[in-house]
Design an enzyme around this catalytic site. Structure first.
Site, short mmCIF file in Angstrom:
data_model
loop_
_atom_site.label_atom_id
_atom_site.label_comp_id
_atom_site.label_asym_id
_atom_site.label_seq_id
_atom_site.Cartn_x
_atom_site.Cartn_y
_atom_site.Cartn_z
NE ARG A 167 -12.71 63.13 32.81
CZ ARG A 167 -13.42 64.03 32.12
NH1 ARG A 167 -14.48 63.63 31.41
NH2 ARG A 167 -13.11 65.30 32.14
CE LYS A 193 -13.08 64.42 36.19
NZ LYS A 193 -11.90 65.19 36.65
CG HIS A 260 -6.29 59.80 32.85
ND1 HIS A 260 -7.66 59.91 32.76
CD2 HIS A 260 -5.81 61.07 32.87
CE1 HIS A 260 -7.99 61.20 32.72
NE2 HIS A 260 -6.89 61.91 32.78
NE ARG A 263 -9.60 62.91 29.82
CZ ARG A 263 -10.70 63.46 29.31
NH1 ARG A 263 -11.38 62.82 28.37
NH2 ARG A 263 -11.13 64.64 29.70
CG HIS A 286 -10.50 69.40 29.44
ND1 HIS A 286 -9.28 69.46 28.81
CD2 HIS A 286 -10.48 68.26 30.17
CE1 HIS A 286 -8.56 68.40 29.14
NE2 HIS A 286 -9.27 67.66 29.96
CE1 TYR A 295 -3.19 65.97 27.26
CE2 TYR A 295 -4.95 67.56 27.56
CZ TYR A 295 -4.42 66.31 27.78
OH TYR A 295 -5.11 65.40 28.52
#
Length: 319
Positions: A167, A193, A260, A263, A286, A295
């Site tokens: 990110r 995150k 982004h 990514r 994730h 994806y």
């Protein structure tokens, strides 16, 4: 404690204990303010802590209906139905989080919140760049920079974004000292995150670009930001986003091409190359595999599009 004070206590808790980002806190404050304003009018007065426990499912549904009506009557926002549904879904999430906090910290239980249906939304599929475009990003953006320092910095930054699938916030948070493990093991320790750490392998090409940038870094101290701005402070994400906007305009690419997107490109190109979905999940950081599975759906959509354009039977002549 009043309801408004409870909201402020909840936001403080979210920031201190859940380490929510400033943007998340701002969104939750906005959403809860709207919820409280509606309930104050709907119930002829803002409920106190005891009153919060007695807000009914009918009251909750009336609030959601009001939110939907507001979205319909506000064409100036130029919002799509799905975007409006995502906004309502986020507001439901904010209210649920708030009531969970009340139950755990203040003993205020409200079963109606758990029965409230979340508006259905379509999760947007990732839109990656093509392999040639993704490879061209670092050098092309570097060519647009105003100074030699900015040119070399941008080349290193965008090489890292595509090469490691980071990110933009993760890349800009790095200091020069964070490259030390890479020199020995070929991996970077990334804080993502929720301050969750993950190890990301760094390709040899990316390592060389980063090392080359550090040798030219204007302030190569261990504690210095890896990617500084003009005044030496940490580069702001908006500057990198602006650089990519200028490049995509010159390259004739659509508006969804952002930092982004690199990514998304990283993950999509790995999957197309046969990488396991679990591996991609770990590399991206994730928390849920369902997020990574987007994806797979994006790749299926791309294959169907190619098939529809290329297969002779896909073009039916109209009489």
């Amino acid at each position: 404690m009043t309801a408004q004070e409870a909201v402020q206590a909840f936001l403080t808790w979210m920031g201190a204990e859940r380490r929510a980002s400033p943007l998340t806190l701002e969104a939750y404050q906005h959403d809860l303010s709207r919820f409280m304003a509606f309930m104050g009018e709907h119930l002829n007065g803002l409920p106190d802590m005891a009153g919060l426990a007695h807000i009914s499912l009918r009251d909750m549904r009336a609030w959601l209906a009001h939110e939907q009506a507001q979205a319909t009557l506000a064409p100036v926002r130029k919002t799509t139905p799905d975007r409006a549904a995502r906004t309502r879904s986020r507001r439901v999430s904010a209210v649920r989080s708030f009531f969970r906090y009340l139950a755990r910290r203040h003993g205020v239980e409200n079963a109606a919140v758990g029965l409230l249906a979340t508006p259905r939304t379509k999760k947007p599929l990732p839109r990656p760049l093509s392999v040639p475009d993704a490879k061209a990003v670092p050098e092309d953006i570097a060519d647009l920079a105003n100074t030699d320092m900015a040119s070399r910095r941008d080349a290193a930054l965008f090489t890292l974004l595509y090469g490691c699938g980071l990110r933009i916030s993760e890349a800009l948070a790095l200091n020069i000292a964070d490259l030390s493990p890479m020199r020995g093991s070929g991996v970077l320790r990334i804080k993502g995150k929720g301050n969750k750490e993950r190890l990301v392998p760094v390709l040899e090409h990316v390592q060389k670009v980063l090392e080359g940038w550090v040798r030219l870094h204007p302030s190569p101290l261990a504690t210095s930001p890896l990617f500084p701005g003009v005044r030496g402070k940490r580069l702001q994400a908006g500057i990198a986003q602006k650089a990519m906007r200028e490049w995509r305009a010159m390259a004739g690419l659509p508006d969804h091409v952002t930092p982004h997107s690199l990514r998304h490109s990283f993950a999509t190109h790995l999957m197309e190359g046969g990488a396991d979905l679990r591996v991609i999940q770990e590399l991206l950081g994730h928390a849920s595999l369902s997020t990574t599975q987007r994806y797979t759906l994006a790749d299926e959509a791309r294959l169907l599009d190619v098939w529809a354009k290329a297969h002779p039977r896909a073009h039916v002549a109209h009489k």
